[in-house]
Design a protein around this motif. Structure first.
Motif, PDB file in Angstrom:
ATOM      1  N   ALA A 132     -63.291 -52.756  84.863  1.00  0.00           N
ATOM      2  CA  ALA A 132     -62.052 -52.005  85.017  1.00  0.00           C
ATOM      3  C   ALA A 132     -60.848 -52.894  85.229  1.00  0.00           C
ATOM      4  CB  ALA A 132     -62.178 -51.038  86.187  1.00  0.00           C
ATOM      5  N   GLU A 133     -61.042 -54.242  85.068  1.00  0.00           N
ATOM      6  CA  GLU A 133     -59.936 -55.118  85.394  1.00  0.00           C
ATOM      7  C   GLU A 133     -58.947 -55.300  84.248  1.00  0.00           C
ATOM      8  OE1 GLU A 133     -63.028 -55.856  84.826  1.00  0.00           O
ATOM      9  OE2 GLU A 133     -63.439 -57.979  84.945  1.00  0.00           O
ATOM     10  N   VAL A 134     -59.249 -54.804  83.044  1.00  0.00           N
ATOM     11  CA  VAL A 134     -58.298 -54.928  81.952  1.00  0.00           C
ATOM     12  C   VAL A 134     -57.149 -53.955  82.192  1.00  0.00           C
ATOM     13  CG1 VAL A 134     -57.929 -54.718  79.479  1.00  0.00           C
ATOM     14  CG2 VAL A 134     -60.123 -55.554  80.339  1.00  0.00           C
ATOM     15  N   PRO A 135     -55.922 -54.431  82.341  1.00  0.00           N
ATOM     16  CA  PRO A 135     -54.802 -53.510  82.589  1.00  0.00           C
ATOM     17  C   PRO A 135     -54.552 -52.632  81.380  1.00  0.00           C
ATOM     18  CG  PRO A 135     -54.001 -55.736  82.169  1.00  0.00           C
ATOM     19  CD  PRO A 135     -55.495 -55.843  82.275  1.00  0.00           C
ATOM     20  N   ASP A 136     -54.062 -51.416  81.638  1.00  0.00           N
ATOM     21  CA  ASP A 136     -53.859 -50.460  80.552  1.00  0.00           C
ATOM     22  C   ASP A 136     -52.937 -51.016  79.468  1.00  0.00           C
ATOM     23  OD1 ASP A 136     -55.515 -48.699  81.758  1.00  0.00           O
ATOM     24  OD2 ASP A 136     -53.939 -47.442  82.621  1.00  0.00           O
ATOM     25  N   ALA A 137     -51.973 -51.831  79.852  1.00  0.00           N
ATOM     26  CA  ALA A 137     -51.027 -52.374  78.881  1.00  0.00           C
ATOM     27  C   ALA A 137     -51.709 -53.282  77.875  1.00  0.00           C
ATOM     28  CB  ALA A 137     -49.917 -53.146  79.600  1.00  0.00           C
ATOM     29  N   ALA A 138     -52.903 -53.805  78.219  1.00  0.00           N
ATOM     30  CA  ALA A 138     -53.603 -54.723  77.327  1.00  0.00           C
ATOM     31  C   ALA A 138     -54.638 -54.017  76.467  1.00  0.00           C
ATOM     32  CB  ALA A 138     -54.288 -55.826  78.145  1.00  0.00           C
ATOM     33  N   LEU A 139     -54.827 -52.715  76.644  1.00  0.00           N
ATOM     34  CA  LEU A 139     -55.826 -51.999  75.866  1.00  0.00           C
ATOM     35  C   LEU A 139     -55.347 -51.816  74.425  1.00  0.00           C
ATOM     36  CD1 LEU A 139     -56.932 -49.233  78.398  1.00  0.00           C
ATOM     37  CD2 LEU A 139     -57.992 -51.452  77.957  1.00  0.00           C
ATOM     38  N   PRO A 140     -56.261 -51.918  73.458  1.00  0.00           N
ATOM     39  CA  PRO A 140     -55.842 -51.748  72.066  1.00  0.00           C
ATOM     40  C   PRO A 140     -55.418 -50.311  71.788  1.00  0.00           C
ATOM     41  CG  PRO A 140     -58.240 -51.887  72.224  1.00  0.00           C
ATOM     42  CD  PRO A 140     -57.700 -52.221  73.579  1.00  0.00           C
ATOM     43  N   PRO A 141     -54.447 -50.108  70.917  1.00  0.00           N
ATOM     44  CA  PRO A 141     -54.034 -48.748  70.565  1.00  0.00           C
ATOM     45  C   PRO A 141     -55.068 -48.086  69.658  1.00  0.00           C
ATOM     46  CG  PRO A 141     -52.882 -50.329  69.196  1.00  0.00           C
ATOM     47  CD  PRO A 141     -53.662 -51.133  70.206  1.00  0.00           C
ATOM     48  N   VAL A 142     -55.018 -46.753  69.635  1.00  0.00           N
ATOM     49  CA  VAL A 142     -55.849 -45.969  68.723  1.00  0.00           C
ATOM     50  C   VAL A 142     -54.909 -45.383  67.679  1.00  0.00           C
ATOM     51  CG1 VAL A 142     -57.470 -44.053  68.503  1.00  0.00           C
ATOM     52  CG2 VAL A 142     -57.442 -45.439  70.597  1.00  0.00           C
ATOM     53  N   VAL A 143     -55.151 -45.668  66.401  1.00  0.00           N
ATOM     54  CA  VAL A 143     -54.201 -45.283  65.361  1.00  0.00           C
ATOM     55  C   VAL A 143     -54.885 -44.478  64.264  1.00  0.00           C
ATOM     56  CG1 VAL A 143     -52.733 -47.304  65.786  1.00  0.00           C
ATOM     57  CG2 VAL A 143     -54.548 -47.442  64.083  1.00  0.00           C
ATOM     58  N   ASP A 144     -54.167 -43.491  63.719  1.00  0.00           N
ATOM     59  CA  ASP A 144     -54.605 -42.828  62.493  1.00  0.00           C
ATOM     60  C   ASP A 144     -53.557 -42.999  61.393  1.00  0.00           C
ATOM     61  OD1 ASP A 144     -52.599 -41.093  63.263  1.00  0.00           O
ATOM     62  OD2 ASP A 144     -53.918 -39.371  63.556  1.00  0.00           O
ATOM     63  N   ARG A 145     -52.445 -43.599  61.761  1.00  0.00           N
ATOM     64  CA  ARG A 145     -51.421 -43.991  60.803  1.00  0.00           C
ATOM     65  C   ARG A 145     -50.613 -45.129  61.406  1.00  0.00           C
ATOM     66  NH1 ARG A 145     -46.236 -41.969  61.111  1.00  0.00           N
ATOM     67  NH2 ARG A 145     -46.130 -42.011  58.834  1.00  0.00           N
ATOM     68  N   VAL A 146     -49.911 -45.840  60.560  1.00  0.00           N
ATOM     69  CA  VAL A 146     -49.102 -46.977  60.991  1.00  0.00           C
ATOM     70  C   VAL A 146     -47.631 -46.590  60.898  1.00  0.00           C
ATOM     71  CG1 VAL A 146     -48.417 -49.337  60.430  1.00  0.00           C
ATOM     72  CG2 VAL A 146     -50.820 -48.657  60.227  1.00  0.00           C
ATOM     73  N   PRO A 147     -46.845 -46.779  61.948  1.00  0.00           N
ATOM     74  CA  PRO A 147     -45.412 -46.478  61.865  1.00  0.00           C
ATOM     75  C   PRO A 147     -44.700 -47.488  60.970  1.00  0.00           C
ATOM     76  CG  PRO A 147     -45.937 -47.471  63.986  1.00  0.00           C
ATOM     77  CD  PRO A 147     -47.242 -47.258  63.287  1.00  0.00           C
ATOM     78  N   THR A 148     -44.358 -47.081  59.772  1.00  0.00           N
ATOM     79  CA  THR A 148     -43.683 -47.978  58.829  1.00  0.00           C
ATOM     80  C   THR A 148     -42.848 -47.153  57.863  1.00  0.00           C
ATOM     81  OG1 THR A 148     -44.006 -49.668  57.114  1.00  0.00           O
ATOM     82  CG2 THR A 148     -45.662 -47.931  57.246  1.00  0.00           C
ATOM     83  N   THR A 149     -41.785 -47.745  57.386  1.00  0.00           N
ATOM     84  CA  THR A 149     -40.986 -47.107  56.333  1.00  0.00           C
ATOM     85  C   THR A 149     -41.418 -47.590  54.954  1.00  0.00           C
ATOM     86  OG1 THR A 149     -39.290 -48.832  56.567  1.00  0.00           O
ATOM     87  CG2 THR A 149     -38.989 -46.804  57.842  1.00  0.00           C
ATOM     88  N   ASP A 150     -42.297 -48.589  54.902  1.00  0.00           N
ATOM     89  CA  ASP A 150     -42.835 -49.029  53.612  1.00  0.00           C
ATOM     90  C   ASP A 150     -43.622 -47.876  52.988  1.00  0.00           C
ATOM     91  OD1 ASP A 150     -41.779 -51.462  54.278  1.00  0.00           O
ATOM     92  OD2 ASP A 150     -43.714 -52.396  54.760  1.00  0.00           O
ATOM     93  N   ARG A 151     -43.479 -47.694  51.702  1.00  0.00           N
ATOM     94  CA  ARG A 151     -44.137 -46.572  51.035  1.00  0.00           C
ATOM     95  C   ARG A 151     -45.572 -46.956  50.645  1.00  0.00           C
ATOM     96  NH1 ARG A 151     -41.563 -42.265  50.623  1.00  0.00           N
ATOM     97  NH2 ARG A 151     -42.994 -41.436  49.041  1.00  0.00           N
TER      98      ARG A 151
END
Length: 244
Positions: free
Chosen positions: A44-63
């Motif tokens: 439990a010592e990994v701080p929340d800020a260091a946890l990897p994100p969970v993604v189903d899309r990437v925020p980008t304006t590239d098409r």
């Protein structure tokens, strides 16, 4: 993604806390919220800020959208030809006990531009497993891919798309920078089914191409049909690893 460090608060301790420290009985943190059977997670010592994100899309304006495949696509002998002919930067998530006997085929796919990433050793649902079990599944497959291909995958697709906070902590300790889910699935014929939101492709969407449709065309043909759909919407296929 850089792993964070704990930082101590700058405020002075309260009198009650000082008394506890002097008595040698400082309060301990409570159990993790995803504890199984009433027990706290083992790590439990990994701080929340260091946890990897969970993604189903990437925020980008590239098409661009992203094509991802789990184990199974390699069984189609024409799949590598499609990847090479169209120079597709696809991402394959591999499970050792499924992909292991076919690693030679994955070497060919990698040679024509496919990226190989982590889908655990045995494809067990990670949610609810203790930290040690989740770490063994994730780190174990990372070691397998490193041994066979000389790569250290940094993306993880949790089997069945299930995970908990313990998964994120174990993944962080295994070098994972993001858990990759999907906003759309492509079945036989390249038809798209969306998990929610707008029922059309948007820039940054992650697509999971199902290789195991029993009555459908092989993955190579499904991919060709999907490419037409993507092109009709004014989009192209991007390399997921360039964005995560």
């Amino acid at each position: 993604m850089r792993r964070g460090r704990f930082r101590t608060a700058g405020a002075a301790p309260t009198a009650a806390l000082v008394a506890l420290l002097l008595a040698g009985c400082a309060p301990s943190p409570g159990p993790a919220p995803d504890a199984a059977a009433g027990k706290p997670a083992a790590r439990a010592e990994v701080p929340d800020a260091a946890l990897p994100p969970v993604v189903d899309r990437v925020p980008t304006t590239d098409r661009v959208v992203f094509l991802t495949y789990d184990d199974g696509a390699e069984r189609d002998p024409g799949f590598a030809d499609v990847i090479r002919a169209h120079r597709l930067p696809v991402t394959l998530f591999l499970t050792e006990n499924v992909a292991g006997p076919a690693y030679g085929r994955f070497a060919r796919l990698r040679s024509v531009g496919a990226s190989l990433q982590n889908h655990t050793l045995e494809h067990r649902s990670l949610r609810g497993l203790p930290y040690a079990g989740q770490r063994a599944e994730i780190c174990g497959q990372r070691r397998k891919l490193d041994s066979r291909f000389g790569i250290r995958p940094h993306l993880l697709r949790p089997p069945h798309g299930t995970y908990d906070t313990t998964t994120l902590r174990a993944a962080a300790d295994c070098g994972v920078t993001a858990l990759v889910l999907w906003r759309a699935t492509a079945g036989a014929g390249g038809d798209l089914v969306f998990t929610g939101g707008e029922q059309r492709l948007r820039p940054g969407d992650i697509i999971a191409v199902d290789p195991d449709e029993p009555a459908g065309p092989p993955p190579g043909e499904t991919t060709l049909r999907l490419l037409r759909t993507i092109g009709e919407q004014g989009l192209a296929v991007g390399r997921l690893e360039d964005y995560l």
